[in-house]
Design an enzyme around this catalytic site. Structure first.
Site, PDB file in Angstrom:
ATOM      1  N   HIS A 172       8.863   7.056  36.594  1.00 24.29           N
ATOM      2  CA  HIS A 172       9.383   8.113  37.473  1.00 24.29           C
ATOM      3  C   HIS A 172       8.301   8.483  38.487  1.00 24.29           C
ATOM      4  O   HIS A 172       7.139   8.670  38.128  1.00 24.29           O
ATOM      5  CB  HIS A 172       9.749   9.367  36.659  1.00 24.29           C
ATOM      6  CG  HIS A 172      11.052   9.223  35.943  1.00 24.29           C
ATOM      7  ND1 HIS A 172      11.760  10.322  35.506  1.00 24.29           N
ATOM      8  CD2 HIS A 172      11.772   8.145  35.576  1.00 24.29           C
ATOM      9  CE1 HIS A 172      12.873   9.906  34.918  1.00 24.29           C
ATOM     10  NE2 HIS A 172      12.899   8.592  34.931  1.00 24.29           N
ATOM     11  N   TYR A 194      13.776  20.442  36.266  1.00 21.77           N
ATOM     12  CA  TYR A 194      13.281  21.689  35.662  1.00 21.77           C
ATOM     13  C   TYR A 194      13.980  22.835  36.390  1.00 21.77           C
ATOM     14  O   TYR A 194      13.821  22.985  37.603  1.00 21.77           O
ATOM     15  CB  TYR A 194      11.772  21.826  35.863  1.00 21.77           C
ATOM     16  CG  TYR A 194      10.936  20.896  35.022  1.00 21.77           C
ATOM     17  CD1 TYR A 194      10.721  19.577  35.402  1.00 21.77           C
ATOM     18  CD2 TYR A 194      10.346  21.342  33.838  1.00 21.77           C
ATOM     19  CE1 TYR A 194       9.942  18.721  34.638  1.00 21.77           C
ATOM     20  CE2 TYR A 194       9.552  20.496  33.068  1.00 21.77           C
ATOM     21  CZ  TYR A 194       9.362  19.185  33.477  1.00 21.77           C
ATOM     22  OH  TYR A 194       8.588  18.337  32.713  1.00 21.77           O
ATOM     23  N   PRO A 230       5.768  23.042  25.994  1.00 15.76           N
ATOM     24  CA  PRO A 230       6.135  21.706  26.488  1.00 15.76           C
ATOM     25  C   PRO A 230       6.547  21.663  27.963  1.00 15.76           C
ATOM     26  O   PRO A 230       6.797  20.609  28.508  1.00 15.76           O
ATOM     27  CB  PRO A 230       7.297  21.307  25.580  1.00 15.76           C
ATOM     28  CG  PRO A 230       7.778  22.540  24.967  1.00 15.76           C
ATOM     29  CD  PRO A 230       6.649  23.498  24.941  1.00 15.76           C
ATOM     30  N   LYS A 246       2.549  18.160  28.442  1.00 19.69           N
ATOM     31  CA  LYS A 246       1.128  17.852  28.232  1.00 19.69           C
ATOM     32  C   LYS A 246       0.773  17.547  26.788  1.00 19.69           C
ATOM     33  O   LYS A 246      -0.256  16.929  26.514  1.00 19.69           O
ATOM     34  CB  LYS A 246       0.269  19.050  28.690  1.00 19.69           C
ATOM     35  CG  LYS A 246       0.282  19.279  30.179  1.00 19.69           C
ATOM     36  CD  LYS A 246      -0.402  18.156  30.935  1.00 19.69           C
ATOM     37  CE  LYS A 246       0.339  17.841  32.220  1.00 19.69           C
ATOM     38  NZ  LYS A 246       0.442  16.442  32.543  1.00 19.69           N
ATOM     39  N   TYR A 288       0.749  17.354  36.776  1.00 16.30           N
ATOM     40  CA  TYR A 288       1.870  16.827  35.980  1.00 16.30           C
ATOM     41  C   TYR A 288       1.632  15.349  35.650  1.00 16.30           C
ATOM     42  O   TYR A 288       1.882  14.915  34.520  1.00 16.30           O
ATOM     43  CB  TYR A 288       3.175  16.976  36.768  1.00 16.30           C
ATOM     44  CG  TYR A 288       4.416  16.727  35.931  1.00 16.30           C
ATOM     45  CD1 TYR A 288       4.941  15.451  35.785  1.00 16.30           C
ATOM     46  CD2 TYR A 288       5.048  17.775  35.264  1.00 16.30           C
ATOM     47  CE1 TYR A 288       6.059  15.214  35.003  1.00 16.30           C
ATOM     48  CE2 TYR A 288       6.181  17.549  34.489  1.00 16.30           C
ATOM     49  CZ  TYR A 288       6.669  16.259  34.363  1.00 16.30           C
ATOM     50  OH  TYR A 288       7.787  16.031  33.582  1.00 16.30           O
TER      51      TYR A 288
HETATM   52  P1  FAS Z   1       1.664  15.797  15.290  1.00 13.83           P
HETATM   53  O1  FAS Z   1       2.061  17.155  14.795  1.00 13.83           O
HETATM   54  O2  FAS Z   1       2.633  14.986  16.072  1.00 13.83           O
HETATM   55  O3  FAS Z   1       1.239  14.885  14.052  1.00 13.83           O
HETATM   56  C1  FAS Z   1       0.484  15.415  12.984  1.00 13.83           C
HETATM   57  C2  FAS Z   1       0.790  14.592  11.746  1.00 13.83           C
HETATM   58  O4  FAS Z   1      -0.026  15.059  10.677  1.00 13.83           O
HETATM   59  C3  FAS Z   1       2.234  14.739  11.314  1.00 13.83           C
HETATM   60  O5  FAS Z   1       2.820  13.484  11.094  1.00 13.83           O
HETATM   61  C4  FAS Z   1       2.136  15.537  10.007  1.00 13.83           C
HETATM   62  O6  FAS Z   1       3.133  15.174   9.072  1.00 13.83           O
HETATM   63  C5  FAS Z   1       0.761  15.160   9.515  1.00 13.83           C
HETATM   64  N1  FAS Z   1       0.172  16.166   8.636  1.00 13.83           N
HETATM   65  C6  FAS Z   1       0.231  17.517   8.762  1.00 13.83           C
HETATM   66  N2  FAS Z   1      -0.437  18.109   7.753  1.00 13.83           N
HETATM   67  C7  FAS Z   1      -0.937  17.108   6.963  1.00 13.83           C
HETATM   68  C8  FAS Z   1      -1.701  17.076   5.770  1.00 13.83           C
HETATM   69  N3  FAS Z   1      -2.081  18.213   5.188  1.00 13.83           N
HETATM   70  N4  FAS Z   1      -2.018  15.884   5.243  1.00 13.83           N
HETATM   71  C9  FAS Z   1      -1.638  14.722   5.862  1.00 13.83           C
HETATM   72  N5  FAS Z   1      -0.898  14.685   6.992  1.00 13.83           N
HETATM   73  C10 FAS Z   1      -0.559  15.868   7.528  1.00 13.83           C
HETATM   74  N6  FAS Z   1       5.054  17.682  23.691  1.00 13.83           N
HETATM   75  C11 FAS Z   1       5.512  17.279  24.894  1.00 13.83           C
HETATM   76  O7  FAS Z   1       4.721  16.797  25.697  1.00 13.83           O
HETATM   77  N7  FAS Z   1       6.852  17.422  25.209  1.00 13.83           N
HETATM   78  C12 FAS Z   1       7.759  17.938  24.320  1.00 13.83           C
HETATM   79  O8  FAS Z   1       8.940  18.052  24.613  1.00 13.83           O
HETATM   80  C13 FAS Z   1       7.328  18.343  23.056  1.00 13.83           C
HETATM   81  N8  FAS Z   1       8.208  18.842  22.130  1.00 13.83           N
HETATM   82  C14 FAS Z   1       7.737  19.269  20.908  1.00 13.83           C
HETATM   83  C15 FAS Z   1       8.595  19.803  19.928  1.00 13.83           C
HETATM   84  C16 FAS Z   1       8.093  20.256  18.702  1.00 13.83           C
HETATM   85  C17 FAS Z   1       9.041  20.835  17.656  1.00 13.83           C
HETATM   86  C18 FAS Z   1       6.718  20.183  18.432  1.00 13.83           C
HETATM   87  C19 FAS Z   1       6.161  20.695  17.118  1.00 13.83           C
HETATM   88  C20 FAS Z   1       5.861  19.646  19.378  1.00 13.83           C
HETATM   89  C21 FAS Z   1       6.367  19.170  20.623  1.00 13.83           C
HETATM   90  N9  FAS Z   1       5.529  18.614  21.594  1.00 13.83           N
HETATM   91  C22 FAS Z   1       5.950  18.202  22.794  1.00 13.83           C
HETATM   92  C23 FAS Z   1       4.156  18.445  21.346  1.00 13.83           C
HETATM   93  C24 FAS Z   1       4.027  17.195  20.526  1.00 13.83           C
HETATM   94  O9  FAS Z   1       4.568  16.118  21.218  1.00 13.83           O
HETATM   95  C25 FAS Z   1       2.576  17.078  20.174  1.00 13.83           C
HETATM   96  O10 FAS Z   1       1.755  17.336  21.294  1.00 13.83           O
HETATM   97  C26 FAS Z   1       2.226  15.737  19.608  1.00 13.83           C
HETATM   98  O11 FAS Z   1       3.087  15.484  18.535  1.00 13.83           O
HETATM   99  C27 FAS Z   1       0.763  15.806  19.199  1.00 13.83           C
HETATM  100  O12 FAS Z   1       0.521  14.781  18.335  1.00 13.83           O
HETATM  101  P2  FAS Z   1      -0.453  14.991  17.073  1.00 13.83           P
HETATM  102  O13 FAS Z   1      -1.644  15.721  17.501  1.00 13.83           O
HETATM  103  O14 FAS Z   1      -0.553  13.663  16.466  1.00 13.83           O
HETATM  104  O15 FAS Z   1       0.330  16.014  16.114  1.00 13.83           O
HETATM  105  C1  PHB Z   2      11.360  15.571  26.933  1.00 14.08           C
HETATM  106  O1  PHB Z   2      11.981  14.632  27.482  1.00 14.08           O
HETATM  107  O2  PHB Z   2      11.430  15.787  25.702  1.00 14.08           O
HETATM  108  C2  PHB Z   2      10.495  16.470  27.772  1.00 14.08           C
HETATM  109  C3  PHB Z   2      10.200  16.093  29.069  1.00 14.08           C
HETATM  110  C4  PHB Z   2       9.400  16.925  29.835  1.00 14.08           C
HETATM  111  C5  PHB Z   2       8.925  18.108  29.299  1.00 14.08           C
HETATM  112  C6  PHB Z   2       9.226  18.471  27.989  1.00 14.08           C
HETATM  113  C7  PHB Z   2      10.021  17.644  27.216  1.00 14.08           C
HETATM  114  O3  PHB Z   2       8.159  18.926  30.060  1.00 14.08           O
END
Ligand code: FAS
Ligand code: PHB
Length: 389
Positions: free
Chosen positions: A72, A200, A292, A296, A384
């Site tokens: 994109h 957005y 989100p 980032k 972005y």
């Molecule tokens: P993660 O949380 O992805 O991974 C951590 C891992 O550690 C998990 O698999 C967990 O099971 C494991 N873990 C936890 N405790 C543990 C323990 N005690 N022992 C062993 N393992 C353990 N970012 C965006 O850019 N756009 C979005 O739309 C977006 N939506 C999101 C929605 C939700 C509900 C959440 C929670 C986050 C969202 N994020 C989004 C942010 C997300 O993408 C994170 O930035 C990304 O998953 C970060 O990756 P990790 O740091 O690996 O953390």
């Molecule tokens: C998504 O596609 O999940 C998404 C994209 C952009 C954002 C947040 C979430 O800023």
């Protein structure tokens, strides 16, 4: 068991670090609390910065992303039904890749499986020990059997609710937090996206985002109350609300269908300082959280890993401690800029309880400034698409 780096968490941060270190010949163990399917079932991020794409290519896991992802070169901002496209390619000569976090995770898991390095799933009761010394240990239970991993370093990649940051003595860590008074209700639906690029939308009823995962799978979000429940939102109610918040042409183009995933994500800004505690390092959501809105979260996890992998490679390769000594400061300098951008995008696009008439005029002025000023557009575009590592 003995390894060089014990990685806690098999989300993007842990898997990226495992891959990057493996390519440097550094031995790692990845301990994941959940099952593989559970990790892959979490629907999270959708947009990869150009730097993240380049990093995935550099560690040899970018092939499917290029085959199935969508490049994109801009996004659309919509304010009370008026739209404006920001052309990243024209403004800053950069682009983003739309390729779901689930797929990035799948590609990284496949690469680790192929190398035989393995991931220990369903590792229960993970605990960290002696990371303030030179011989840290990680203990866990798997299938009822207790295990201990002796290592040189521990990487806390276990997300916001993980055990790593929680294992740091309170006096040694400082946290900064802003919890937003709303959440994002998101759905995934196997219908063609409503537009070619992300939209957005800011509306007096609240924020909305039209995103996608592929030409046949769409991802939509609407701002909702922080205490709302998914069960109170039928698909029809969701689509009706989404239509109200985007411009009329987009609303007319919306192709609806049964949601295949529906969830509410809370929004917060959070940073822990520092990110190194002796032989323990924090990376990804274990270290920081962004709303989100600026896409980032996943990308910050990737840039943390670029710095941490570099630092550990220097330690093992050149016996230099400069990288590990400078890790926290380097990461935090970039993290706070992403925190600022994510907070700013959230503040101009959402309706806050305290958003009064003055506040809405200020939000409108932000949109008008972005519409009318190339410099303002360049500022949003460079953040972005990702500030340089
Ligand atoms: P993660 O949380 O992805 O991974 C951590 C891992 O550690 C998990 O698999 C967990 O099971 C494991 N873990 C936890 N405790 C543990 C323990 N005690 N022992 C062993 N393992 C353990 N970012 C965006 O850019 N756009 C979005 O739309 C977006 N939506 C999101 C929605 C939700 C509900 C959440 C929670 C986050 C969202 N994020 C989004 C942010 C997300 O993408 C994170 O930035 C990304 O998953 C970060 O990756 P990790 O740091 O690996 O953390
Ligand atoms: C998504 O596609 O999940 C998404 C994209 C952009 C954002 C947040 C979430 O800023």
């Amino acid at each position: 068991m003995r390894t060089q780096v014990a990685i806690i968490g098999a989300g993007p941060a842990g898997l990226l670090l495992g891959r990057a270190l493996e390519l440097q010949g550094i031995d790692t163990v990845i301990l994941e609390r959940r099952s593989r399917d559970y990790v892959l079932g979490r629907i999270r991020a959708g947009v990869l910065e150009q730097g993240t794409v380049e990093f995935l290519d550099a560690i040899g896991v970018g092939a499917r992303m290029h085959a199935e992802g969508q490049v994109h070169t801009g996004v659309e901002l919509c304010f009370d039904g008026e739209s404006h496209r920001l052309d990243f390619a024209d403004l800053v000569g950069r682009k983003v890749m739309v390729y779901g976090q689930t797929e990035v995770t799948r590609d990284l898991m496949a690469a680790r499986d192929a190398s035989g390095a393995g991931i220990i799933y369903e590792a229960e009761g993970v605990s960290l020990h002696d990371f303030d010394g030179s011989a840290p240990k990680v203990r866990y239970v798997k299938d009822g059997v207790a295990h201990e991993v002796s290592c040189d370093f521990i990487a806390g990649c276990d997300g916001f609710h993980g055990v790593a940051r929680a294992s740091v003595p309170e006096a040694a860590i400082r946290t900064f937090e802003r919890v937003y008074p709303f959440g994002w209700l998101g759905i995934l639906v196997d219908r063609p996206p409503v537009a070619d690029e992300l939209i957005y939308a800011h509306h007096e009823r609240g924020f909305a985002l039209c995103s996608m995962r592929s030409p046949t799978r769409s991802r939509y979000y609407i701002q909702c109350g922080a205490d709302e429940r998914v069960a109170d939102w039928s698909d029809d109610r969701f689509y009706d609300e989404l239509r109200r918040r985007v411009d009329p042409e987009t609303a007319d183009r919306l192709v609806t269908g049964p949601s295949i995933e529906k969830s509410i994500a809370p929004l917060r800004s959070f940073v822990a300082e520092p990110l190194r505690f002796g032989r323990l390092f924090l990376a990804g959501d274990a270290a920081h959280i962004v709303p989100p809105t600026g896409a980032k979260g996943l990308n910050l996890a990737a840039s943390d890993v670029v710095y941490l992998a570099q630092a550990l490679s220097e330690f093992y390769g050149d016996r230099s401690e400069a990288g590990i000594d400078g890790y926290s400061e380097r990461v935090l300098r970039r993290v706070w800029k992403a925190e600022r951008f994510s907070w700013w995008m959230t503040s101009i696009l959402h309706i806050f309880p305290e958003t009064d008439a003055f506040g809405r005029r200020i939000q409108r002025a932000e949109f008008d400034y972005l519409k009318g000023s190339r410099a303002a557009g360049q500022s949003l575009a460079e953040n972005y698409t990702g500030l340089p590592f």
